[in-house]
Design a protein around this motif. Structure first.
Motif, PDB file in Angstrom:
ATOM      1  N   GLU A 405      52.486  67.672  42.911  1.00  0.00           N
ATOM      2  CA  GLU A 405      53.588  68.624  42.716  1.00  0.00           C
ATOM      3  C   GLU A 405      53.078  69.927  42.110  1.00  0.00           C
ATOM      4  O   GLU A 405      53.363  71.023  42.602  1.00  0.00           O
ATOM      5  CB  GLU A 405      54.668  68.026  41.814  1.00  0.00           C
ATOM      6  CG  GLU A 405      55.303  66.750  42.343  1.00  0.00           C
ATOM      7  CD  GLU A 405      54.579  65.510  41.842  1.00  0.00           C
ATOM      8  OE1 GLU A 405      53.525  65.677  41.191  1.00  0.00           O
ATOM      9  OE2 GLU A 405      55.040  64.399  42.120  1.00  0.00           O
ATOM     10  N   GLN A 406      52.300  69.804  41.034  1.00  0.00           N
ATOM     11  CA  GLN A 406      51.816  71.012  40.365  1.00  0.00           C
ATOM     12  C   GLN A 406      50.875  71.793  41.271  1.00  0.00           C
ATOM     13  O   GLN A 406      50.918  73.016  41.315  1.00  0.00           O
ATOM     14  CB  GLN A 406      51.095  70.646  39.064  1.00  0.00           C
ATOM     15  CG  GLN A 406      52.042  70.142  37.989  1.00  0.00           C
ATOM     16  CD  GLN A 406      51.315  70.005  36.663  1.00  0.00           C
ATOM     17  OE1 GLN A 406      50.763  70.975  36.164  1.00  0.00           O
ATOM     18  NE2 GLN A 406      51.315  68.815  36.110  1.00  0.00           N
ATOM     19  N   ARG A 424      61.149  77.017  38.853  1.00  0.00           N
ATOM     20  CA  ARG A 424      62.399  76.341  39.220  1.00  0.00           C
ATOM     21  C   ARG A 424      62.159  75.303  40.310  1.00  0.00           C
ATOM     22  O   ARG A 424      62.694  74.188  40.249  1.00  0.00           O
ATOM     23  CB  ARG A 424      63.436  77.371  39.678  1.00  0.00           C
ATOM     24  CG  ARG A 424      64.770  76.728  40.073  1.00  0.00           C
ATOM     25  CD  ARG A 424      65.874  77.726  40.181  1.00  0.00           C
ATOM     26  NE  ARG A 424      67.160  77.070  40.396  1.00  0.00           N
ATOM     27  CZ  ARG A 424      68.338  77.628  40.181  1.00  0.00           C
ATOM     28  NH1 ARG A 424      68.392  78.866  39.727  1.00  0.00           N
ATOM     29  NH2 ARG A 424      69.447  76.958  40.406  1.00  0.00           N
ATOM     30  N   GLU A 425      61.358  75.668  41.323  1.00  0.00           N
ATOM     31  CA  GLU A 425      61.046  74.719  42.395  1.00  0.00           C
ATOM     32  C   GLU A 425      60.383  73.465  41.836  1.00  0.00           C
ATOM     33  O   GLU A 425      60.702  72.338  42.234  1.00  0.00           O
ATOM     34  CB  GLU A 425      60.126  75.377  43.427  1.00  0.00           C
ATOM     35  CG  GLU A 425      60.813  76.393  44.316  1.00  0.00           C
ATOM     36  CD  GLU A 425      59.852  76.977  45.332  1.00  0.00           C
ATOM     37  OE1 GLU A 425      58.814  76.334  45.608  1.00  0.00           O
ATOM     38  OE2 GLU A 425      60.128  78.068  45.851  1.00  0.00           O
ATOM     39  N   LEU A 426      59.457  73.676  40.928  1.00  0.00           N
ATOM     40  CA  LEU A 426      58.734  72.547  40.337  1.00  0.00           C
ATOM     41  C   LEU A 426      59.682  71.636  39.560  1.00  0.00           C
ATOM     42  O   LEU A 426      59.645  70.406  39.709  1.00  0.00           O
ATOM     43  CB  LEU A 426      57.629  73.080  39.416  1.00  0.00           C
ATOM     44  CG  LEU A 426      56.821  72.035  38.641  1.00  0.00           C
ATOM     45  CD1 LEU A 426      56.117  71.087  39.600  1.00  0.00           C
ATOM     46  CD2 LEU A 426      55.812  72.716  37.722  1.00  0.00           C
ATOM     47  N   LYS A 433      62.636  63.711  41.973  1.00  0.00           N
ATOM     48  CA  LYS A 433      61.666  62.631  42.152  1.00  0.00           C
ATOM     49  C   LYS A 433      61.798  61.569  41.064  1.00  0.00           C
ATOM     50  O   LYS A 433      61.711  60.361  41.348  1.00  0.00           O
ATOM     51  CB  LYS A 433      60.255  63.209  42.146  1.00  0.00           C
ATOM     52  CG  LYS A 433      59.149  62.161  42.279  1.00  0.00           C
ATOM     53  CD  LYS A 433      57.776  62.811  42.358  1.00  0.00           C
ATOM     54  CE  LYS A 433      56.684  61.738  42.457  1.00  0.00           C
ATOM     55  NZ  LYS A 433      55.336  62.347  42.593  1.00  0.00           N
ATOM     56  N   TYR A 434      62.010  62.017  39.806  1.00  0.00           N
ATOM     57  CA  TYR A 434      62.032  61.083  38.679  1.00  0.00           C
ATOM     58  C   TYR A 434      63.446  60.788  38.183  1.00  0.00           C
ATOM     59  O   TYR A 434      63.645  60.249  37.099  1.00  0.00           O
ATOM     60  CB  TYR A 434      61.185  61.628  37.532  1.00  0.00           C
ATOM     61  CG  TYR A 434      59.727  61.784  37.908  1.00  0.00           C
ATOM     62  CD1 TYR A 434      58.945  60.674  38.192  1.00  0.00           C
ATOM     63  CD2 TYR A 434      59.145  63.043  37.996  1.00  0.00           C
ATOM     64  CE1 TYR A 434      57.603  60.816  38.550  1.00  0.00           C
ATOM     65  CE2 TYR A 434      57.814  63.200  38.354  1.00  0.00           C
ATOM     66  CZ  TYR A 434      57.048  62.081  38.631  1.00  0.00           C
ATOM     67  OH  TYR A 434      55.731  62.221  38.996  1.00  0.00           O
ATOM     68  N   ASP A 435      64.431  61.152  39.009  1.00  0.00           N
ATOM     69  CA  ASP A 435      65.826  60.809  38.723  1.00  0.00           C
ATOM     70  C   ASP A 435      66.248  61.272  37.322  1.00  0.00           C
ATOM     71  O   ASP A 435      66.933  60.552  36.584  1.00  0.00           O
ATOM     72  CB  ASP A 435      66.048  59.300  38.870  1.00  0.00           C
ATOM     73  CG  ASP A 435      67.537  58.962  38.991  1.00  0.00           C
ATOM     74  OD1 ASP A 435      68.324  59.833  39.425  1.00  0.00           O
ATOM     75  OD2 ASP A 435      67.910  57.825  38.629  1.00  0.00           O
ATOM     76  N   ILE A 441      59.384  64.005  33.730  1.00  0.00           N
ATOM     77  CA  ILE A 441      59.389  65.384  34.234  1.00  0.00           C
ATOM     78  C   ILE A 441      58.460  66.255  33.393  1.00  0.00           C
ATOM     79  O   ILE A 441      57.675  67.046  33.918  1.00  0.00           O
ATOM     80  CB  ILE A 441      60.822  65.976  34.217  1.00  0.00           C
ATOM     81  CG1 ILE A 441      61.741  65.169  35.149  1.00  0.00           C
ATOM     82  CG2 ILE A 441      60.806  67.443  34.632  1.00  0.00           C
ATOM     83  CD1 ILE A 441      63.206  65.557  35.043  1.00  0.00           C
ATOM     84  N   ALA A 442      58.552  66.100  32.078  1.00  0.00           N
ATOM     85  CA  ALA A 442      57.713  66.899  31.173  1.00  0.00           C
ATOM     86  C   ALA A 442      56.235  66.597  31.389  1.00  0.00           C
ATOM     87  O   ALA A 442      55.402  67.508  31.446  1.00  0.00           O
ATOM     88  CB  ALA A 442      58.108  66.632  29.724  1.00  0.00           C
ATOM     89  N   ASP A 443      55.892  65.311  31.518  1.00  0.00           N
ATOM     90  CA  ASP A 443      54.496  64.930  31.732  1.00  0.00           C
ATOM     91  C   ASP A 443      53.969  65.478  33.047  1.00  0.00           C
ATOM     92  O   ASP A 443      52.819  65.903  33.148  1.00  0.00           O
ATOM     93  CB  ASP A 443      54.350  63.406  31.698  1.00  0.00           C
ATOM     94  CG  ASP A 443      54.531  62.833  30.299  1.00  0.00           C
ATOM     95  OD1 ASP A 443      54.435  63.607  29.332  1.00  0.00           O
ATOM     96  OD2 ASP A 443      54.781  61.615  30.187  1.00  0.00           O
ATOM     97  N   SER A 444      54.812  65.450  34.086  1.00  0.00           N
ATOM     98  CA  SER A 444      54.363  65.864  35.411  1.00  0.00           C
ATOM     99  C   SER A 444      54.236  67.386  35.527  1.00  0.00           C
ATOM    100  O   SER A 444      53.317  67.893  36.167  1.00  0.00           O
ATOM    101  CB  SER A 444      55.333  65.350  36.471  1.00  0.00           C
ATOM    102  OG  SER A 444      54.910  65.728  37.758  1.00  0.00           O
TER     103      SER A 444
END
Length: 462
Positions: A405-406, A424-426, A433-435, A441-444
């Motif tokens: 993703e990144q 915003r897209e990210l 993806k992570y519901d 989300i923060a980790d990714s």
């Protein structure tokens, strides 16, 4: 001629000023602050000399919510600041009343003077008055230029307030406590105070306490006396080395509790004893302290002496994190690049506007120190110009291969998308993806949780 208003329950200061300074200033006198609003409407005042203690007036002339003559000056200062912020105030305090002086500065007084210092010191009072008036009328661009030449860069309101605080602290010889996170520039701030002070031509010594084992701190600070039996040679400590100048005790919160009492004695009489020595040594120095810790909490937990805390915080200055002065990032980046070129002798590389804008929108938990490290790494990666591609390539190398993703979003830098759109897209991609799992989300994304919560509200994502 400048007009000075004296607010004092006794006319002693007024008579003193009229006798010795009437050629330089026009003096007005008020015994109390009951009609202060009307007075300001009818008179143009350049500065106020305000007494703290109003013992000689009756209770019906006090304006404080409680009839506290000892602190009436503090109540008057609050009233003045409720009417105007533009008139500088110098608070007059009795000898050693450091708590009230600190309170006055925090409430907006420009300066404070001990009344015992006035006798025979007309030039001191005159210079303090002139400096306060000058500062209140100073063009911010002159202040910005002055501090830029000293190595402190910035033009944001937060930076300007910091510069004013440092300049004001330099006028005094009182201890200064610099509070702020790691990497925010406390060392530079301390050095700037020294350069602006009357001690500028004497040594500036930076003692970084965490870099020294606790067993060595005492000998490093106080020095060692020669002992023939052991073969130990005499050695001067930092207190002696800083004589005539300024000593910065960096990360004062790390000073072992058993040495804090010794430091307190040094502060009180400027006399030291070397380790193993019996003879007192006088040393004339100014102390500046810096810490990223909450010293009040340390006092409450028994890790820091309360009496020492109140002695070192007579002048406290907040050195802000980079997150509070984002608008200064472009100037800081240019300064870092210029400094690198001067230090290495290489040609100064250029940097694109889009790369600058990207740096402005990053989180900087390591503050200016981290920014400096990143910019200098980008210089090494560049071929004479730092572009968005230079930054994107560096960020790509930091991301694990599985973080698709990144990588996908960062690659979008090169496609001309704005950072705000890419961010915003990210976030939207990972939120789906992570519901909505905040931790994942923060980790990714690598975005801090506090910033992530703000963005989720902004994008109406739950």
């Amino acid at each position: 001629m400048r007009t000075i208003l004296i607010i004092d329950d006794s006319d002693g200061t007024f008579a003193y000023c009229r006798e010795f300074l009437s050629k330089e200033f026009n003096f007005h006198y008020l015994r109390n602050a009951l009609n202060l609003d009307n007075y300001f409407k009818e008179n143009k005042i350049d500065l106020i000399l305000l007494d703290r203690n109003f013992q000689e007036i009756p209770d019906n002339e006090l304006i404080g919510p409680i009839k506290d003559k000892h602190n009436e000056g503090i109540h008057i200062l609050r009233k003045i600041r409720g009417i105007t912020d533009s008139i500088p105030v110098i608070m007059l305090t009795s000898y050693g009343d450091f708590t009230s002086a600190e309170q006055a500065i925090n409430l907006g007084a420009y300066d404070y003077l001990e009344t015992d210092m006035l006798s025979g010191s007309e030039s001191l009072l005159k210079n303090r008055i002139l400096n306060a008036i000058r500062r209140s009328n100073e063009d911010p661009s002159e202040l910005i230029k002055k501090f830029s030449e000293l190595g402190m860069v910035g033009s944001s309101p937060v930076a300007i307030e910091l510069f004013k605080s440092l300049e004001k602290a330099a006028l005094s010889d009182e201890p200064v406590l610099l509070l702020g996170p790691t990497g925010a520039g406390k060392d530079l701030a301390a050095g700037t105070i020294h350069k602006l002070s009357p001690r500028r031509n004497a040594p500036f010594i930076n003692c970084n306490l965490p870099e020294r084992p606790s067993s060595m701190i005492e000998s490093e600070l106080f020095g060692v006396e020669k002992k023939a039996a052991t073969g130990v040679d005499s050695r001067r400590g930092y207190f002696e080395l800083a004589s005539g100048g300024t000593l910065l005790l960096n990360e004062i919160g790390e000073l072992p509790i058993e040495l804090q009492a010794k430091l307190l004695r040094v502060i009180e009489d400027k006399t030291i004893y070397r380790v193993g020595g019996e003879n007192p040594i006088k040393a004339d120095f100014r102390l500046i302290y810096a810490t990223n810790k909450n010293l009040e909490k340390a006092v409450g937990n028994g890790f820091f002496r309360e009496d020492l805390y109140y002695r070192i915080k007579k002048i406290s200055i907040h050195v802000p994190p980079l997150s509070e002065r984002i608008e200064d990032i472009p100037a800081l980046v240019y300064s870092i690049i210029e400094g690198w070129a001067n230090r290495t002798g290489n040609e100064r590389p250029e940097i694109s506007d889009r790369a600058i804008e990207t740096l402005k929108h990053r989180d900087w938990p390591g503050n200016i120190r981290e920014l400096k490290g990143v910019v200098e790494a980008l210089i090494k990666d560049s071929d004479g110009i730092i572009t968005l591609g230079t930054l994107a390539n560096r960020e790509m190398r930091k991301i694990p291969k599985e973080s698709a993703e990144q990588r996908m979003i960062i690659a979008g830098y090169l496609d001309g998308k704005t950072l705000a759109d890419l961010e915003r897209e990210l976030i939207e991609h990972c939120h789906k993806k992570y519901d909505g799992d905040i931790e994942k989300i923060a980790d990714s994304t690598g975005i801090s949780r506090s910033k992530l919560y703000d963005r989720l509200r902004q994008y109406n994502l739950k």
